[in-house]
Enzyme design. Structure first.
Site, PDB file in Angstrom:
ATOM      1  N   ASP A  45      56.673   6.001  48.755  1.00 19.97           N
ATOM      2  CA  ASP A  45      57.230   6.325  47.453  1.00 19.97           C
ATOM      3  C   ASP A  45      58.430   6.858  47.448  1.00 19.97           C
ATOM      4  O   ASP A  45      59.374   7.345  46.700  1.00 19.97           O
ATOM      5  CB  ASP A  45      56.180   7.060  46.339  1.00 19.97           C
ATOM      6  CG  ASP A  45      55.717   8.216  46.667  1.00 19.97           C
ATOM      7  OD1 ASP A  45      56.049   8.510  47.986  1.00 19.97           O
ATOM      8  OD2 ASP A  45      55.121   9.074  46.183  1.00 19.97           O
ATOM      9  N   SER A  46      58.777   7.244  48.899  1.00 25.28           N
ATOM     10  CA  SER A  46      60.263   7.898  49.134  1.00 25.28           C
ATOM     11  C   SER A  46      61.296   6.776  48.792  1.00 25.28           C
ATOM     12  O   SER A  46      62.456   7.291  48.661  1.00 25.28           O
ATOM     13  CB  SER A  46      60.313   7.937  50.626  1.00 25.28           C
ATOM     14  OG  SER A  46      59.752   6.983  51.320  1.00 25.28           O
ATOM     15  N   ASP A  84      51.809   3.370  49.341  1.00 20.52           N
ATOM     16  CA  ASP A  84      51.809   4.784  48.596  1.00 20.52           C
ATOM     17  C   ASP A  84      51.364   4.358  47.033  1.00 20.52           C
ATOM     18  O   ASP A  84      51.885   3.576  46.354  1.00 20.52           O
ATOM     19  CB  ASP A  84      53.074   5.598  48.478  1.00 20.52           C
ATOM     20  CG  ASP A  84      53.141   6.541  49.429  1.00 20.52           C
ATOM     21  OD1 ASP A  84      52.165   6.982  49.886  1.00 20.52           O
ATOM     22  OD2 ASP A  84      54.144   7.036  49.855  1.00 20.52           O
ATOM     23  N   LYS A 112      47.680   4.932  50.251  1.00 23.51           N
ATOM     24  CA  LYS A 112      47.697   6.496  50.622  1.00 23.51           C
ATOM     25  C   LYS A 112      47.812   7.284  49.476  1.00 23.51           C
ATOM     26  O   LYS A 112      48.648   6.998  48.442  1.00 23.51           O
ATOM     27  CB  LYS A 112      49.068   6.711  51.523  1.00 23.51           C
ATOM     28  CG  LYS A 112      49.360   8.113  51.851  1.00 23.51           C
ATOM     29  CD  LYS A 112      50.532   8.248  53.067  1.00 23.51           C
ATOM     30  CE  LYS A 112      51.919   8.263  52.606  1.00 23.51           C
ATOM     31  NZ  LYS A 112      52.184   8.990  51.682  1.00 23.51           N
ATOM     32  N   GLU A 114      48.277  11.562  47.858  1.00 24.82           N
ATOM     33  CA  GLU A 114      48.530  12.786  48.346  1.00 24.82           C
ATOM     34  C   GLU A 114      47.649  13.735  47.791  1.00 24.82           C
ATOM     35  O   GLU A 114      47.381  13.676  46.440  1.00 24.82           O
ATOM     36  CB  GLU A 114      50.110  13.313  47.972  1.00 24.82           C
ATOM     37  CG  GLU A 114      50.948  12.235  48.565  1.00 24.82           C
ATOM     38  CD  GLU A 114      52.297  12.705  47.886  1.00 24.82           C
ATOM     39  OE1 GLU A 114      52.552  13.853  47.242  1.00 24.82           O
ATOM     40  OE2 GLU A 114      53.321  12.093  48.147  1.00 24.82           O
ATOM     41  N   GLU A 181      52.372  16.425  56.712  1.00 30.71           N
ATOM     42  CA  GLU A 181      53.771  16.369  56.663  1.00 30.71           C
ATOM     43  C   GLU A 181      54.190  17.841  56.495  1.00 30.71           C
ATOM     44  O   GLU A 181      53.690  18.634  55.754  1.00 30.71           O
ATOM     45  CB  GLU A 181      54.333  15.827  55.167  1.00 30.71           C
ATOM     46  CG  GLU A 181      55.737  15.710  55.076  1.00 30.71           C
ATOM     47  CD  GLU A 181      56.196  14.778  54.012  1.00 30.71           C
ATOM     48  OE1 GLU A 181      55.402  13.999  53.671  1.00 30.71           O
ATOM     49  OE2 GLU A 181      57.367  15.032  53.694  1.00 30.71           O
TER      50      GLU A 181
HETATM   51  O1  KIV Z   1      56.873   8.347  50.852  1.00 29.03           O
HETATM   52  C1  KIV Z   1      57.089   8.443  52.170  1.00 29.03           C
HETATM   53  O2  KIV Z   1      57.869   7.977  52.784  1.00 29.03           O
HETATM   54  C2  KIV Z   1      55.951   9.173  52.654  1.00 29.03           C
HETATM   55  C3  KIV Z   1      56.454   9.625  54.313  1.00 29.03           C
HETATM   56  C4  KIV Z   1      57.592  10.461  54.652  1.00 29.03           C
HETATM   57  C5  KIV Z   1      55.253  10.224  54.943  1.00 29.03           C
HETATM   58  O3  KIV Z   1      55.093   9.606  52.191  1.00 29.03           O
END
Ligand code: KIV
Length: 263
Positions: A45-46, A84, A112, A114, A181
């Site tokens: 989600d970056s 994510d 994934k 968090e 992280e």
């Molecule tokens: O969203 C993302 O790119 C991430 C990584 C930087 C671990 O969660």
């Protein structure tokens, strides 16, 4: 080439072979990463920051994630694709099941999320229903407002203990992998040794089982790169060369170097 699966990654941990992960948000970059031998792709989600220009990942929606997950997954056949779950898409167990299904239908092999022990119920429910889950602990970007900034987590002994306990609880609940992280390298080393599942580090030192970087960071496109980033384009000479250099440096342990980690 054989597809990378959760079993491949577990075996690699057992055999002490490091593997690499890079973010990918579209078909073209995903194909180059696959050709460079990267084992796992993270549709992170970056993308909210890297592609959409937001200051945080919070505005990213499940529809955004499904679109980019489908773009990546239809382009590759070897890497394991992790997607994510975006902010507030797994606040309840029902939401976690619904939104993880959408990502798996879009082509993800793993989702994934968090968070720590509070996620155990959702991790267990997803795992029991055939959805592999990657946990994400430490400086979890969706909680940047609670942390009060992009601050290394786990420096305080009580915080370090909580992260360690969270890792054990997520593994117990069935998590297949963990991302750590921006935590001190000693804490990351301890967690990686304590759990049987592969641990992917970012800003977590060199003792984890794998590393992840944001694609645009390792290609030198971030004007203010975080300390844990290395620009691999300088050595690699091309996008393919940069990704190959990254995969090799992770494999041989030369990345991350001591200056990329935190005490
Ligand atoms: O969203 C993302 O790119 C991430 C990584 C930087 C671990 O969660």
């Amino acid at each position: 080439m054989k597809a990378v699966t959760v079993r491949t990654l577990r075996d690699m941990k057992r055999e002490k072979q490091r593997f690499s992960c890079v973010t990918a948000y579209d078909a073209s970059f995903a194909r180059v990463a696959e050709a460079a031998g990267i084992e796992t792709l993270l549709v992170g989600d970056s993308l909210g920051m890297v592609l959409q220009g937001h200051p945080t990942t919070l505005p990213v929606t499940i529809a955004d994630m499904c679109y980019h997950t489908a773009s990546v997954s239809r382009a590759v056949s070897r890497p394991l694709v992790i997607a994510d779950m975006p902010f507030m898409s797994y606040g309840s167990q029902a939401d976690a099941l619904e939104n993880a299904s959408r990502l798996m239908r879009a082509g993800a092999h793993m989702v994934k999320m968090e968070g720590g022990a509070w996620l155990s119920g959702s991790v267990r429910a997803l795992t029991e229903r055939g959805v592999p889950v990657c946990g994400h602990l430490g400086l979890t970007p969706q909680s940047v407002n609670s942390f009060g900034g992009w601050i290394v987590q786990g420096r305080d002994p009580a915080d370090a203990q909580r992260i360690l306990t969270d890792a054990a609880e997520l593994e117990d609940a069935g998590a297949a992998m963990l991302v750590l992280e921006c935590v001190p390298r000693t804490l990351a080393a301890e967690i990686s040794a304590c759990v049987d599942i592969p641990v992917i580090g970012i800003g977590a030192g060199g003792a984890t089982d794998a590393q992840v970087l944001v694609m645009h960071d390792l290609l030198g496109m971030n004007a203010r790169p975080p300390r844990f980033v290395r620009n691999f384009l300088t050595d690699g000479g091309s996008i393919h060369g940069a990704l190959e250099a990254y995969a090799k440096a992770v494999r041989d342990g030369s990345f991350p170097a001591p200056e990329h980690g935190f005490d």
